[in-house]
Design an enzyme around this catalytic site. Structure first.
Site, PDB file in Angstrom:
ATOM      1  N   GLY A  29       0.812  -1.217   0.000  1.00 52.91           N
ATOM      2  CA  GLY A  29       0.000   0.000   0.000  1.00 52.91           C
ATOM      3  C   GLY A  29       0.841   1.260   0.000  1.00 52.91           C
ATOM      4  CG  ASP A 508       1.230  44.549  30.308  1.00 55.69           C
ATOM      5  OD1 ASP A 508       0.596  45.602  30.153  1.00 55.69           O
ATOM      6  OD2 ASP A 508       0.936  43.476  29.740  1.00 55.69           O
TER       7      ASP A 508
END
Length: 737
Positions: A29, A508
């Site tokens: 395959g 911040d």
């Protein structure tokens, strides 16, 4: 020694039980061929289901099977009949397969199948964990095993995991109908690298991640907790040399060496030298569009009746999932169509359709490829379609025409073929006519380009590219780790913090001290944060500043009468020691009247967005919008604003799901340096999460400890992953430990 472990639903060998013995035969395959270079090179192991259920394996053969598989570098996962039915025939092929191929009407959403799918995925994960060491590389394949990456990651956080999806990934609108959509996405995100055949599948996946999980996506990187997952496209190739050389050998065969099929094909060629063979090879699957192709062939013969008895359609339909109801109905429909068309159009010497419902050996495939003038491959939806590439590889004289559906993944690489919409019979008929009459010179020119491309990007290169990308992703992550604020680095920071004579700390707020919220006003401080800030700000010789783009009214409500130092609106206002805010910069606001109507028009056209009017700046928030649409609108708005403010002293800040327009001479870097210049500080610390903080990282002295929250590109020395890590730093500052 580190090894590579390949995992797929089926092993690359087929087991045959006979006379009390067991034989393991290598599969031929596409995946087995594609992974040959990875599996055979160095130390490797392939884990998968053997194809035999527990009920089919006699107990006395179990050890023999294990030994036979071990000789092929394989190890099996044991599955019962019930597990195969629920996991493979159920959820994988009655839910995922139709859904991912846009056949929503065929999708079944059954809880029992989902539960079995989860349980079987856990079996595969357990099999990996049993065999894997931390330094190994794991490559998991396809839609049957989409939960396995996260299951392995949960137990082995540092192991390298890649995942490749061999079928399409559908658009967000289709994928969102899956009841377990988030679980599937999170399962896949256990990987370090996720690969798709095409960019379209990649962008559909990224869109679903953004819109369903709300995760940050930067280009093709996904940020999840403390990890970065890369998503990329790797179009699978074929073993070009195998097909090309087989075709060359085939052309040199004597009459005695030819197969019966080839002799039959030759007979028909000789009886009608000018006749053309159309070739159609597919698994029998509703995604392949075989029934539509038959109807299109009938339409072609009716539109161009002079081709009757001059063309023949050879259809090879390989049996597939014959116990699934939709496939049984499809088989019946195709049988009836072939019978009707042949019955209505056949003559004494001509049958328009040759129909084969079976698998064919490799030799016969080469017979068909080399004998057919036109390959007609028009799936309704196909992840790749390697048959198209195989056909081109076998054209040793470079003649032949490929008609290919634009819905096939391979169409992106094969623009030299005749690309068609499989639903447009008129276009198909005209393309067949064009193919029949295409001059040989043009055929050779087109196929020369295709062959060079396919030979260069073959299946081995596909596998190697994926593996190299996975290795690079792991190395990139290790590079990130050198900038991560580790325990050892934090200990060094704390040593400097404790011995400092005067400290300056900049914090911040949004995305750093507190997480983001769809409503910015709901991202207020919690009691723990107040306590930590109280303790740090009260320390002797410590100047702590909250520095934010927030407006002064919000910070007044949240933090006064606390004795904190605060800088807001990126440096317009300052409050020290709990005093009222005063202006740090003299800025104008008359420009806001010109900009506000523009922002309002974008709010009207972008559902979920809103405007935040600050004292001296305007912010357009789009956190609550559709992520893709919001990003698109932000780019559009940025273009409009850049042109609009070209002659003003203004700048546009692109933050986290927010765009802010403010005075150019106001930023956190300028504000922080004004504070820094007031005293002689021997310890400076700054932490923030978006690019407005980059001004601060860039302006502060080089010896400062600067930290970015998140992994985006930064001027900061170090990074931490999230607000949880920030809290850990604050706790150590507060406790001085």
């Amino acid at each position: 020694m580190a090894k590579t472990i390949i995992i797929s639903n089926r092993l690359p060998v087929q087991l045959q039980i006979s006379n009390g013995g067991i034989t393991a035969v290598p599969s031929v395959g596409g995946l087995a061929t594609g992974m040959k270079s990875v599996h055979s090179g160095g130390d490797s192991l392939w884990i998968g289901w053997s194809g035999l259920t527990d009920e089919e394996i006699p107990e006395e053969l179990i050890s023999k099977i294990d030994s036979a598989l071990a000789e092929h570098g394989s190890s099996k996962v044991n599955l019962t009949e019930k597990e195969v039915d629920g996991f493979y025939y159920g959820f994988s092929n009655r839910t995922i397969w139709p859904l991912f191929h846009y056949f929503l009407e065929y999708s079944e959403f059954e809880l029992e199948s989902w539960e079995i799918y989860k349980a079987v995925n856990q079996k595969f994960a357990d099999a990996i964990l049993e065999k894997a060491d931390n330094e190994d590389t794991i490559w998991i394949h396809d839609y049957q095993l989409m939960l396995v990456p996260q299951m392995v990651r949960a137990e082995r956080p540092d192991i390298s995991i890649g995942f490749f999806l061999h079928i399409p990934f559908p658009s967000y609108e289709i994928f969102r109908t899956l009841p377990w959509r988030k679980e599937v996405l999170l399962g896949l995100l256990g990987s370090d690298l996720i690969g798709f055949h095409t960019y379209d599948y990649e962008r559909h996946f990224l869109s679903s991640v953004r819109r369903l999980l709300g995760l940050e996506v930067s280009f093709n990187d996904i940020y999840l907790d403390e990890r970065v997952i890369k998503v990329d496209s790797f179009p699978m190739g074929i073993d070009y040399k195998k097909f090309s050389e087989a075709a060359k050998e085939h052309s040199q065969r004597s009459e005695e060496q030819k197969s019966e099929l080839q002799k039959r094909l030759d007979t028909h060629k000789k009886s009608a030298p000018d006749a053309k063979f159309f070739l159609s090879i597919d698994r029998l699957d509703y995604t392949k569009g075989i029934a539509k192709r038959l109807k299109a062939f009938e339409y072609f013969l009716n539109k161009y009746p002079h081709y009757k008895e001059k063309v023949r359609l050879i259809i090879l339909a390989v049996p597939s999932r014959s116990n699934v109801p939709q496939y049984q109905l499809l088989k019946r429909e195709i049988d009836e169509l072939v019978g009707r068309i042949n019955g209505e159009l056949s003559t004494v010497s001509w049958t328009p359709i040759w129909y084969f419902y079976r698998s064919m050996p490799f030799e016969n495939l080469i017979d068909l490829y080399t004998s057919s003038d036109i390959a007609w491959l028009t799936p309704i939806r196909d992840g790749m379609n390697l048959v198209a590439k195989e056909y081109i590889a076998t054209r040793t004289d470079k003649t032949g025409v490929l008609i290919l559906s634009e819905m096939a993944g391979s169409a992106n690489e094969m623009n030299e073929s005749l690309l068609i919409n499989p639903n447009n019979f008129e276009q198909i008929a005209d393309s067949l006519n064009e193919a029949i009459n295409m001059p040989k010179e043009e055929q050779i020119a087109r196929n020369t380009v295709l062959q060079k491309r396919l030979e260069r990007y073959n299946v081995e290169k596909w596998a190697n590219d994926f593996m190299n990308s996975l290795i690079n992703q792991k190395q990139k992550d290790q590079t990130y780790q050198t900038k991560r604020l580790s325990i050892d680095l934090m200990n060094t920071v704390m040593t400097d913090y404790k011995k400092a004579k005067r400290r300056l700390v900049f914090l911040d707020y949004d995305g750093t001290l507190a997480g983001f919220h769809n409503d910015p006003q709901k991202a207020s401080p919690d009691e723990e944060l107040y306590r930590l800030l109280d303790e740090i700000s009260s320390q002797e010789n410590t100047d702590m500043y909250l520095i934010s783009g927030r407006d002064k009214e919000t910070f007044t409500e949240w933090f006064l009468p606390k004795k904190y130092n605060m800088i807001v609106e990126h440096g317009v206002w300052i409050s020290q020691g709990g005093e009222e805010f005063r202006m740090l910069e003299n800025v104008k606001k008359d420009w806001m009247e010109k900009i506000l109507p523009v922002l309002e028009s974008f709010v009207d056209r972008t559902p979920g967005s809103f405007i935040e009017e600050k004292n001296y700046s305007l912010a357009w928030h789009y956190r609550k919008t559709d992520p893709d649409f919001g990003q698109k609108r932000s780019v559009e708005l940025n273009t409009v604003l850049t042109s609009l403010i070209a002659n003003d002293d203004l700048s546009v800040l692109n933050g986290n799901k927010v765009m802010e327009i403010k005075s150019s001479n106001v930023n956190k870097g300028r504000a922080s340096m004004r504070v820094y210049s007031e005293h002689d500080y021997d310890f400076v610390f700054a932490i923030g999460d978006d690019w407005t903080d980059e001004f601060m990282f860039q302006e502060l002295p080089k010896e400062s400890v600067t930290i970015k929250v998140g992994r985006q590109k930064t001027q900061a020395k170090y990074f931490v992953d999230n607000t949880k890590n920030v809290r850990s730093i604050l706790k150590r500052f507060a406790e001085k430990r």
